[in-house]
Design a protein around this motif. Structure first.
Motif, PDB file in Angstrom:
ATOM      1  N   GLY A 186      72.747  26.169 -46.612  1.00  0.00           N
ATOM      2  CA  GLY A 186      72.977  27.432 -45.915  1.00  0.00           C
ATOM      3  C   GLY A 186      74.301  27.499 -45.209  1.00  0.00           C
ATOM      4  N   GLY A 187      75.027  26.374 -45.143  1.00  0.00           N
ATOM      5  CA  GLY A 187      76.318  26.351 -44.476  1.00  0.00           C
ATOM      6  C   GLY A 187      77.464  26.708 -45.408  1.00  0.00           C
ATOM      7  N   ASP A 188      78.581  26.011 -45.248  1.00  0.00           N
ATOM      8  CA  ASP A 188      79.774  26.254 -46.062  1.00  0.00           C
ATOM      9  C   ASP A 188      80.234  24.916 -46.611  1.00  0.00           C
ATOM     10  OD1 ASP A 188      82.285  26.725 -47.135  1.00  0.00           O
ATOM     11  OD2 ASP A 188      82.940  28.037 -45.515  1.00  0.00           O
ATOM     12  N   PRO A 189      80.174  24.706 -47.933  1.00  0.00           N
ATOM     13  CA  PRO A 189      80.526  23.401 -48.507  1.00  0.00           C
ATOM     14  C   PRO A 189      81.972  22.993 -48.255  1.00  0.00           C
ATOM     15  CG  PRO A 189      80.293  25.059 -50.238  1.00  0.00           C
ATOM     16  CD  PRO A 189      79.785  25.683 -48.972  1.00  0.00           C
ATOM     17  N   GLU A 190      82.815  23.952 -47.885  1.00  0.00           N
ATOM     18  CA  GLU A 190      84.218  23.630 -47.635  1.00  0.00           C
ATOM     19  C   GLU A 190      84.475  23.183 -46.201  1.00  0.00           C
ATOM     20  OE1 GLU A 190      86.813  26.715 -48.911  1.00  0.00           O
ATOM     21  OE2 GLU A 190      86.023  26.760 -50.955  1.00  0.00           O
ATOM     22  N   VAL A 191      83.431  23.205 -45.382  1.00  0.00           N
ATOM     23  CA  VAL A 191      83.559  22.769 -43.994  1.00  0.00           C
ATOM     24  C   VAL A 191      83.029  21.348 -43.869  1.00  0.00           C
ATOM     25  CG1 VAL A 191      82.741  23.140 -41.635  1.00  0.00           C
ATOM     26  CG2 VAL A 191      83.448  25.097 -43.033  1.00  0.00           C
ATOM     27  N   GLY A 192      83.778  20.482 -43.210  1.00  0.00           N
ATOM     28  CA  GLY A 192      83.343  19.110 -43.038  1.00  0.00           C
ATOM     29  C   GLY A 192      83.554  18.641 -41.612  1.00  0.00           C
ATOM     30  N   PRO A 193      82.924  17.554 -41.242  1.00  0.00           N
ATOM     31  CA  PRO A 193      82.079  16.677 -42.089  1.00  0.00           C
ATOM     32  C   PRO A 193      80.659  17.192 -42.289  1.00  0.00           C
ATOM     33  CG  PRO A 193      82.232  15.776 -39.872  1.00  0.00           C
ATOM     34  CD  PRO A 193      83.144  16.964 -39.905  1.00  0.00           C
ATOM     35  N   ASN A 194      80.276  18.243 -41.568  1.00  0.00           N
ATOM     36  CA  ASN A 194      78.934  18.812 -41.696  1.00  0.00           C
ATOM     37  C   ASN A 194      79.087  20.295 -42.051  1.00  0.00           C
ATOM     38  OD1 ASN A 194      76.366  19.973 -41.229  1.00  0.00           O
ATOM     39  ND2 ASN A 194      75.885  18.498 -39.621  1.00  0.00           N
ATOM     40  N   PRO A 195      78.678  20.697 -43.251  1.00  0.00           N
ATOM     41  CA  PRO A 195      78.895  22.093 -43.676  1.00  0.00           C
ATOM     42  C   PRO A 195      78.168  23.127 -42.838  1.00  0.00           C
ATOM     43  CG  PRO A 195      77.471  20.941 -45.226  1.00  0.00           C
ATOM     44  CD  PRO A 195      77.999  19.900 -44.292  1.00  0.00           C
ATOM     45  N   SER A 196      77.250  22.686 -41.980  1.00  0.00           N
ATOM     46  CA  SER A 196      76.493  23.613 -41.147  1.00  0.00           C
ATOM     47  C   SER A 196      77.083  23.760 -39.746  1.00  0.00           C
ATOM     48  CB  SER A 196      75.041  23.136 -41.036  1.00  0.00           C
ATOM     49  OG  SER A 196      74.230  24.098 -40.405  1.00  0.00           O
ATOM     50  N   LEU A 197      78.117  22.956 -39.427  1.00  0.00           N
ATOM     51  CA  LEU A 197      78.628  22.935 -38.060  1.00  0.00           C
ATOM     52  C   LEU A 197      80.135  23.148 -38.013  1.00  0.00           C
ATOM     53  CD1 LEU A 197      76.748  19.819 -36.624  1.00  0.00           C
ATOM     54  CD2 LEU A 197      76.197  22.223 -36.196  1.00  0.00           C
ATOM     55  N   ALA A 198      80.560  23.958 -37.060  1.00  0.00           N
ATOM     56  CA  ALA A 198      81.971  24.111 -36.722  1.00  0.00           C
ATOM     57  C   ALA A 198      82.035  24.586 -35.277  1.00  0.00           C
ATOM     58  CB  ALA A 198      82.669  25.110 -37.636  1.00  0.00           C
ATOM     59  N   PRO A 199      83.031  24.161 -34.530  1.00  0.00           N
ATOM     60  CA  PRO A 199      83.131  24.596 -33.134  1.00  0.00           C
ATOM     61  C   PRO A 199      83.435  26.082 -33.014  1.00  0.00           C
ATOM     62  CG  PRO A 199      85.080  23.357 -33.780  1.00  0.00           C
ATOM     63  CD  PRO A 199      84.108  23.225 -34.902  1.00  0.00           C
ATOM     64  N   LEU A 200      82.929  26.680 -31.938  1.00  0.00           N
ATOM     65  CA  LEU A 200      83.258  28.070 -31.599  1.00  0.00           C
ATOM     66  C   LEU A 200      84.471  28.005 -30.668  1.00  0.00           C
ATOM     67  CD1 LEU A 200      80.054  27.965 -32.127  1.00  0.00           C
ATOM     68  CD2 LEU A 200      80.002  30.136 -30.921  1.00  0.00           C
ATOM     69  N   GLU A 201      85.659  28.219 -31.221  1.00  0.00           N
ATOM     70  CA  GLU A 201      86.841  28.016 -30.402  1.00  0.00           C
ATOM     71  C   GLU A 201      87.913  29.084 -30.565  1.00  0.00           C
ATOM     72  OE1 GLU A 201      88.031  24.081 -31.366  1.00  0.00           O
ATOM     73  OE2 GLU A 201      88.262  24.467 -33.517  1.00  0.00           O
ATOM     74  N   LYS A 202      87.837  29.906 -31.591  1.00  0.00           N
ATOM     75  CA  LYS A 202      88.870  30.922 -31.779  1.00  0.00           C
ATOM     76  C   LYS A 202      88.367  32.265 -31.274  1.00  0.00           C
ATOM     77  CE  LYS A 202      91.885  33.152 -35.150  1.00  0.00           C
ATOM     78  NZ  LYS A 202      92.287  33.284 -36.574  1.00  0.00           N
ATOM     79  N   GLY A 203      88.939  32.753 -30.163  1.00  0.00           N
ATOM     80  CA  GLY A 203      88.562  34.047 -29.633  1.00  0.00           C
ATOM     81  C   GLY A 203      89.256  35.185 -30.354  1.00  0.00           C
ATOM     82  N   PRO A 204      88.814  36.423 -30.112  1.00  0.00           N
ATOM     83  CA  PRO A 204      87.677  36.765 -29.258  1.00  0.00           C
ATOM     84  C   PRO A 204      86.347  36.311 -29.879  1.00  0.00           C
ATOM     85  CG  PRO A 204      88.481  38.704 -30.394  1.00  0.00           C
ATOM     86  CD  PRO A 204      89.453  37.608 -30.704  1.00  0.00           C
ATOM     87  N   PHE A 205      85.305  36.391 -29.047  1.00  0.00           N
ATOM     88  CA  PHE A 205      83.985  35.936 -29.441  1.00  0.00           C
ATOM     89  C   PHE A 205      83.040  37.138 -29.542  1.00  0.00           C
ATOM     90  CE2 PHE A 205      86.246  32.601 -27.253  1.00  0.00           C
ATOM     91  CZ  PHE A 205      86.099  31.524 -28.110  1.00  0.00           C
ATOM     92  N   TYR A 206      82.010  37.008 -30.369  1.00  0.00           N
ATOM     93  CA  TYR A 206      81.129  38.135 -30.658  1.00  0.00           C
ATOM     94  C   TYR A 206      79.667  37.711 -30.529  1.00  0.00           C
ATOM     95  CZ  TYR A 206      85.385  40.093 -32.640  1.00  0.00           C
ATOM     96  OH  TYR A 206      86.681  40.564 -32.812  1.00  0.00           O
ATOM     97  N   ALA A 207      78.813  38.695 -30.230  1.00  0.00           N
ATOM     98  CA  ALA A 207      77.382  38.421 -30.107  1.00  0.00           C
ATOM     99  C   ALA A 207      76.569  39.599 -30.633  1.00  0.00           C
ATOM    100  CB  ALA A 207      77.009  38.144 -28.656  1.00  0.00           C
ATOM    101  N   VAL A 208      75.378  39.287 -31.147  1.00  0.00           N
ATOM    102  CA  VAL A 208      74.398  40.286 -31.574  1.00  0.00           C
ATOM    103  C   VAL A 208      73.083  39.961 -30.871  1.00  0.00           C
ATOM    104  CG1 VAL A 208      73.023  41.160 -33.495  1.00  0.00           C
ATOM    105  CG2 VAL A 208      75.446  40.713 -33.811  1.00  0.00           C
ATOM    106  N   HIS A 209      72.429  40.994 -30.352  1.00  0.00           N
ATOM    107  CA  HIS A 209      71.151  40.832 -29.658  1.00  0.00           C
ATOM    108  C   HIS A 209      70.048  40.659 -30.706  1.00  0.00           C
ATOM    109  CE1 HIS A 209      68.402  42.499 -26.213  1.00  0.00           C
ATOM    110  NE2 HIS A 209      68.286  41.210 -26.384  1.00  0.00           N
ATOM    111  N   VAL A 210      69.334  39.542 -30.643  1.00  0.00           N
ATOM    112  CA  VAL A 210      68.325  39.199 -31.642  1.00  0.00           C
ATOM    113  C   VAL A 210      66.937  39.218 -31.009  1.00  0.00           C
ATOM    114  CG1 VAL A 210      67.530  37.410 -33.238  1.00  0.00           C
ATOM    115  CG2 VAL A 210      69.976  37.825 -32.944  1.00  0.00           C
ATOM    116  N   ARG A 211      65.965  39.769 -31.737  1.00  0.00           N
ATOM    117  CA  ARG A 211      64.603  39.944 -31.235  1.00  0.00           C
ATOM    118  C   ARG A 211      63.596  39.405 -32.253  1.00  0.00           C
ATOM    119  NH1 ARG A 211      65.584  44.930 -27.848  1.00  0.00           N
ATOM    120  NH2 ARG A 211      67.749  45.483 -28.234  1.00  0.00           N
TER     121      ARG A 211
END
Length: 614
Positions: free
Chosen positions: A493-518
């Motif tokens: 479910g992640g991105d095979p081009e992202v390493g070392p874990n395709p499911s993880l990347a830091p949230l570091e480039k702003g601006p940042f966004y959010a969606v309200h989930v229910r």
């Protein structure tokens, strides 16, 4: 519909109503995967079948689904080189269900595992329903014994709706708008992944997008709808085509209002509604209840769904007609209501998409949660779940983390890289602009993490701490809190081009966004008790003659767990198939168990090999 008013009529009482009388062999209430599977199977074996659908179109929640069905052990899988022993499937389900894998549950699982390969073989070789295999679709809990890493699922082969003809097309439910690209369905797997390459500025993504979007625009201009059917619309479309080929009478705007019972206690028909008034349909072989469960029954939601005090604190993706009609009819006939589930429904995190006129659509967060650069948090700013696990797990984790009296809510957060590369909820990636989503308030934007938190009503200090710790671990490819990315399901479910874990990347480039989930759901797990032959049973486990159930009306064999994608549709198709065969009285399987991928379906016969006209 009150169960107190739904006790079956006698034949004399039905005739005394003075309404027109029609005769058929089988009456099916509802037209999702379960109902249509039962109808097609019974008709193939020579029975006259009528389908009565309450809505103005057929397809139910199936048409709005991803269309994938969990179907382990098929010949399609063997042709792909995956030949697993049935004990592998049992072991996995035993591990997931735990104490709920009782003797009775095991009997239902065994009936499913026995029939499912033949069900796939039957539809794939004998009808218009063609399948493709889910070669890369993993079971969710990859750390458990028996978990699969592909080819345990099938999905409908995409189809052009021009093959169906205008009369049938008029009865087909369209793709759910919120899960489409302006009305165009995108199939999970290669279709979707290639689309996403356009947002990554890769030429193959743009070429694929043009090839798909241009015909869609032309279809919308000339036909008023997408004609390239994928996912659930392809599944129900192909089932409807199969039913039509076999002479099944598909009626819309036709609710089943009351069952009819013989003096001996057998269900022999029903009173149905319709645009021209009511009718008494005498069904010689029996009635199948497949009306889609009760996700829109607010009263039962209030009673059974956790932390839903009024029943309205929940948003389902099922059509509005799914109000428990089949359950009411079954209870009135003496059937039992099975609520002994780990969860009463198949949970899914959703967000509300603003529409003009103070309306909203419901968007299911299926894909975005697992993408690198995105996390889910509660109001205190803390994470509560492995976001890359199944959608059911996301809501279960949210419910567990929410105290009594608190609103069950979260926010899915992403940085600029993630939202433009993968999307966030209903907000589309490059090249689509984010401005429309910001203007409606669907998306919230903050220059910093603290700024975003304040705008959402999230604790700023809590969110900053969570993001800081998450980022430190993500750079190493680790998630010490929830082990995100530890399974094949997570990584896919992640991105095979992202390493070392395709499911993880830091949230570091702003601006940042959010969606309200229910909290939301795809449908209900609790439902009508049935035996291994899909016959409705009473509280003592005795079958009610002539009464069957399938689809989400049928109590889930997964006992309220969600071990893999497609665990609603796989059993729905299979127990519909089982019901159709039982109604026809056949014991011989239609396929020889050697179906190969790509095999063209044989022309559907006017009546099956065991039918009257064989």
């Amino acid at each position: 519909m009150s169960t107190l008013e739904q006790h079956p009529l006698t034949d004399d009482e039905a005739l005394a109503l003075g309404i027109p009388v029609e005769d058929t062999d089988v009456l099916v209430a509802g037209s999702g995967a379960g109902g249509l599977a039962a109808a097609v199977t019974a008709a193939y074996h020579g029975l006259d079948v009528m389908v009565a659908e309450k809505a103005p179109v057929c397809g139910g929640a199936t048409s709005w689904s991803g269309g994938w069905a969990w179907t382990p052990g098929t010949a399609l899988a063997r042709a792909e080189g995956v030949d697993e022993d049935r004990e592998q499937f049992r072991a996995y389900l035993r591990a997931v269900l735990g104490e709920r894998y009782t003797e009775a549950a095991g009997e239902k699982v065994e009936a499913f595992l026995e029939a499912v390969p033949h069900m796939v073989g039957f539809f794939h070789t004998k009808t218009s329903l063609q399948f493709v295999t889910g070669a890369k679709i993993n079971d969710i809990y990859g750390h458990l014994p028996g978990a699969g890493t592909g080819n345990r699922s099938v999905g409908p082969k995409p189809v052009n709706a021009r093959e169906f003809g205008p009369a049938l097309l008029k009865k087909m439910r369209r793709q759910l708008y919120t899960t489409s690209f302006f009305g165009m369905g995108i199939m999970a797997g290669k279709d979707l992944s290639t689309f996403l390459k356009a947002s990554q500025l890769k030429p193959e993504g743009w070429v694929h997008s043009v090839k798909r979007v241009v015909p869609h625009v032309l279809d919308m201009a000339t036909k008023g709808r997408s004609m390239h059917l994928v996912n659930g619309t392809a599944l129900t479309g192909r089932l409807m085509k199969s039913a039509d080929d076999l002479g099944v009478d598909l009626r819309v705007n036709t609710p089943v209002q009351r069952l009819v019972r013989s003096a001996g206690g057998r269900i022999t028909g029903a009173i149905i509604g319709g645009p021209d008034g009511g009718r008494y349909v005498r069904a010689q072989r029996g009635v199948v209840l497949a009306t889609g469960g009760f996700p829109h029954d607010v009263g039962r939601r209030r009673e059974l769904f956790p932390k839903t005090p009024t029943g309205n604190e929940h948003w389902t993706l099922a059509p509005e007609e799914t109000t428990g009609d089949g359950l009411d009819l079954a209870l009135g006939a003496g059937g039992a209501f099975d609520t002994d589930m780990e969860a009463p429904a198949a949970w899914c995190p959703v967000s509300l998409v603003p529409y003009p006129g103070n309306r909203h659509g419901v968007f299911p967060h299926i894909m975005d949660r697992a993408k690198p650069g995105s996390i889910g948090v509660r109001r205190d700013g803390t994470r509560f779940v492995n976001e890359a696990n199944g959608y059911h797990d996301y809501v279960s984790g949210l419910l567990d983390a929410t105290g009594d009296g608190e609103a069950v809510e979260s926010w899915q957060i992403a940085d600029s890289t993630a939202i433009r590369r993968y999307s966030l909820g209903f907000a589309k990636p490059i090249p689509m602009p984010l401005t429309p989503y910001l203007k409606t308030g669907y998306l919230v934007k903050g220059d910093t993490i603290a700024d975003l938190a304040r705008q959402c009503g999230i604790d700023p200090a809590g969110l900053e701490k969570t993001v800081r710790e998450f980022n430190e671990n993500a750079r190493r490819g680790e998630d010490s809190e929830f082990d995100r990315g530890a399974t094949a399901f997570n990584r896919y479910g992640g991105d095979p081009e992202v390493g070392p874990n395709p499911s993880l990347a830091p949230l570091e480039k702003g601006p940042f966004y959010a969606v309200h989930v229910r909290p939301g759901s795809f449908g209900t797990f609790a439902g009508i008790s049935a035996d291994t032959r899909s016959r409705v049973v009473d509280a003592a486990g005795e079958p009610i003659p002539g009464l069957y159930t399938a689809g989400n009306d049928h109590a889930s064999i997964m006992r309220g767990f969600y071990p893999a994608g497609g665990i609603n549709l796989g059993p729905a198709l299979t127990f519909g198939y089982i019901a159709g065969r039982d109604l026809a009285g056949t014991t011989v399987y239609e396929d020889d168990g050697s179906t190969a991928p790509g095999t063209d379906a044989a022309p559907a016969p006017a009546a099956g090999p065991e039918g009257r006209n064989a």
